[in-house]
Structures are given as C-alpha cells and as structure tokens.
Scaffold this motif. Sequence first.
Motif, mmCIF file in Angstrom:
data_model
loop_
_atom_site.group_PDB
_atom_site.id
_atom_site.type_symbol
_atom_site.label_atom_id
_atom_site.label_comp_id
_atom_site.label_asym_id
_atom_site.label_seq_id
_atom_site.Cartn_x
_atom_site.Cartn_y
_atom_site.Cartn_z
ATOM 1 N N ILE A 149 0.898 -1.153 -0.080
ATOM 2 C CA ILE A 149 -0.085 -0.023 0.043
ATOM 3 C C ILE A 149 1.014 1.059 0.055
ATOM 4 C CG2 ILE A 149 -1.852 1.139 1.070
ATOM 5 C CD1 ILE A 149 -2.560 -1.275 2.644
ATOM 6 N N VAL A 151 1.730 5.042 0.482
ATOM 7 C CA VAL A 151 1.251 6.280 0.785
ATOM 8 C C VAL A 151 2.005 7.292 0.708
ATOM 9 C CG1 VAL A 151 -0.027 4.955 2.939
ATOM 10 C CG2 VAL A 151 2.456 5.869 2.986
ATOM 11 N N ASN A 175 -3.085 2.462 -3.148
ATOM 12 C CA ASN A 175 -2.376 3.472 -2.840
ATOM 13 C C ASN A 175 -3.425 4.304 -2.000
ATOM 14 O OD1 ASN A 175 -3.329 5.989 -4.743
ATOM 15 N ND2 ASN A 175 -3.096 4.004 -5.939
ATOM 16 N N TYR A 176 -2.970 5.153 -0.991
ATOM 17 C CA TYR A 176 -3.613 5.830 -0.137
ATOM 18 C C TYR A 176 -3.183 7.156 0.440
ATOM 19 C CZ TYR A 176 -7.483 5.412 3.417
ATOM 20 O OH TYR A 176 -8.774 5.474 4.058
ATOM 21 N N LEU A 188 -1.811 7.838 11.142
ATOM 22 C CA LEU A 188 -1.947 6.939 9.748
ATOM 23 C C LEU A 188 -3.570 7.130 9.694
ATOM 24 C CD1 LEU A 188 0.268 4.180 9.566
ATOM 25 C CD2 LEU A 188 0.217 6.318 8.323
ATOM 26 N N LEU A 192 -6.020 2.502 7.437
ATOM 27 C CA LEU A 192 -4.575 1.708 7.401
ATOM 28 C C LEU A 192 -4.379 0.870 8.623
ATOM 29 C CD1 LEU A 192 -2.627 4.178 5.282
ATOM 30 C CD2 LEU A 192 -3.979 2.384 4.322
ATOM 31 N N ARG A 196 0.351 -1.599 8.724
ATOM 32 C CA ARG A 196 1.586 -0.788 8.591
ATOM 33 C C ARG A 196 2.647 -1.843 7.903
ATOM 34 N NH1 ARG A 196 2.073 0.272 13.433
ATOM 35 N NH2 ARG A 196 1.407 2.459 13.470
ATOM 36 N N LEU A 199 2.937 -1.049 4.349
ATOM 37 C CA LEU A 199 2.965 0.527 3.705
ATOM 38 C C LEU A 199 4.478 0.626 3.278
ATOM 39 C CD1 LEU A 199 1.131 2.320 6.527
ATOM 40 C CD2 LEU A 199 0.306 0.868 4.481
ATOM 41 N N ILE A 244 7.738 4.004 8.566
ATOM 42 C CA ILE A 244 7.574 3.436 7.262
ATOM 43 C C ILE A 244 8.492 3.825 6.368
ATOM 44 C CG2 ILE A 244 5.843 4.004 5.243
ATOM 45 C CD1 ILE A 244 3.666 4.777 7.229
ATOM 46 N N TRP A 246 10.267 4.748 2.848
ATOM 47 C CA TRP A 246 9.789 5.794 1.952
ATOM 48 C C TRP A 246 11.054 6.196 1.082
ATOM 49 C CZ3 TRP A 246 11.362 10.804 2.037
ATOM 50 C CH2 TRP A 246 12.053 11.377 3.300
#
Length: 272
Positions: A149, A151, A175-176, A188, A192, A196, A199, A244, A246
Amino acid sequence: MPNRSVFFVSDGTGIAAETFGNSVLAQFDVQPHRIRLPFVDTVEKAVHAVERINEVERAEGKPPIVFVTLVHPDVLDIIQGARALVLDMFNSFVQPLEVAFGAKSNHRIGRFSDAAYSPQYHNRIDAINFSLMHDDGQSTRNLTEAEVILVGVSRCGKTPTSLYLAMQHGVRAANYPLIPDDFERMRLPDGLNGLRHKLFGLSITPERLSEIRTERRPNSRYAALDNCRYEVSEAEKLMRREGIRWLSSTHKSIEEIATTILQQIRPDRLEY
C-alpha cells in the motif's frame, strides 16, 4: 542525431524489440524518430516494410536503424536487404543460447501469443483491477489482500507506481493519500490500521510537487508552494514516526521506484 529514424520490426507485437531497442538507444543523447512495424510475419509484409524503410533512407539521406525480432528466415532475409543498419536481436542471443543449452529454440512467434492461457496473465489482470479499485483510498474493501500500500501526499506518484506494479509484476498494489487531517492528528488514516507492515511511502520535493499540482489546478491553494512545503514536511514526519519505509520520487522513474519497492517488500517478485 537529427532526422534519424529507428524502426522496430517484429512478427509479433514489437513490444520486445521496442523495449530492448529503447534501452540501447537510451545510452546515447539522441532523440530519433521511432516507428514500430508489428506483425510482419509474411514475405509480402516484409517487402512492404523494406519499401517503407528504404523510403525513409531516401528522404533522410542516412540509413535508418532497424531492430528486428523475426523468427521466419525468409522474412528476416528480406528485411536484412533494406538499406539500413539491421540489428537482429534473435540471432544475436538465440543462437549462442542454443549452444549453451544444447537445444534448439522453438522459434515461437511473439512473446504474448498464448498469454490469455497463462495463469500469470490472469494474475496481472486481477492485480490491475485491484489497483484501480483501491486507487487514492477510494475503497478499503479487501484492503488486507494488498501486497503493498503506497502512501504519500497527493500527486507524488502513487497511482502510476501502483499500476506499474500491477501491470508489470502482477502485484496487488493499493495507494492511500496522506491529507492535512492526518497531519493534524499525527497518525495514519483509520483505513490503514493494522496494515503498517504493507506500507511504503513516496515523497517528493515541494518545488516539483507545486509544478505538478499547478498543471492540474493553477493558482490554487492546493498548488501553492508554501502549502506543498507544509504537506511534504508533515508527511515525511508522519512516515518517520510510524516507521514507514519511503523514498523520494522526484528524480526517479516509475521503473526505479517500483523495483526499489519490490526489493524491500516483495523481493520474491524479482524472481520468476
């Protein structure tokens, strides 16, 4: 390389020839005119293809570059007679592989000829439908079935990345969006909760985000640089706080982003 044309000639869709050819062309600082000629699977079609290639050679005064993936020798012989630099991708790789494997190739036309019968193909279609259904947080139904997912703030590249993962790798990617309400609560979105571990976050520089949003909504608060700075900063704080993983999409292609995500979340999808 002005006025130089590149042909991709295939007895199938031409996607393989075009993909490989463009990868090679990317090594050069050129912008050639690209022409794909698919389904050249008969002598008659090959003759017409050569006529077109030779017409371009006369018009440009330079031999075009021709990437070919052709199985039938008689069709290939005709194309090789064109006034062009013909790069035969199959013979460059298939013949050495026949020696390495100690077996003859099956001379199968087209990488996608029986795709409709492949379980991998149907998995890809299911993944695409899943990604479309779960685009931009529009549905939390069956979200637990997602393999990843994405984000991040609006317009940072979540949608194209999730669709690429679905189309190319059969990954169920949702996707969120992270929105100002999430930043105020510093947590969050409720949808969700408990997810986690699935993500992966995308970020982007505020300047680039403002440019992208301006194309969509010019002169809006949504696209204002100070607002973009606020959203990006708060989103990165939230992702760090929640642990998360990223990355920034600013200077990365969709392919690079997707591969990085697979390496970290589903490395098994890089093996097939």
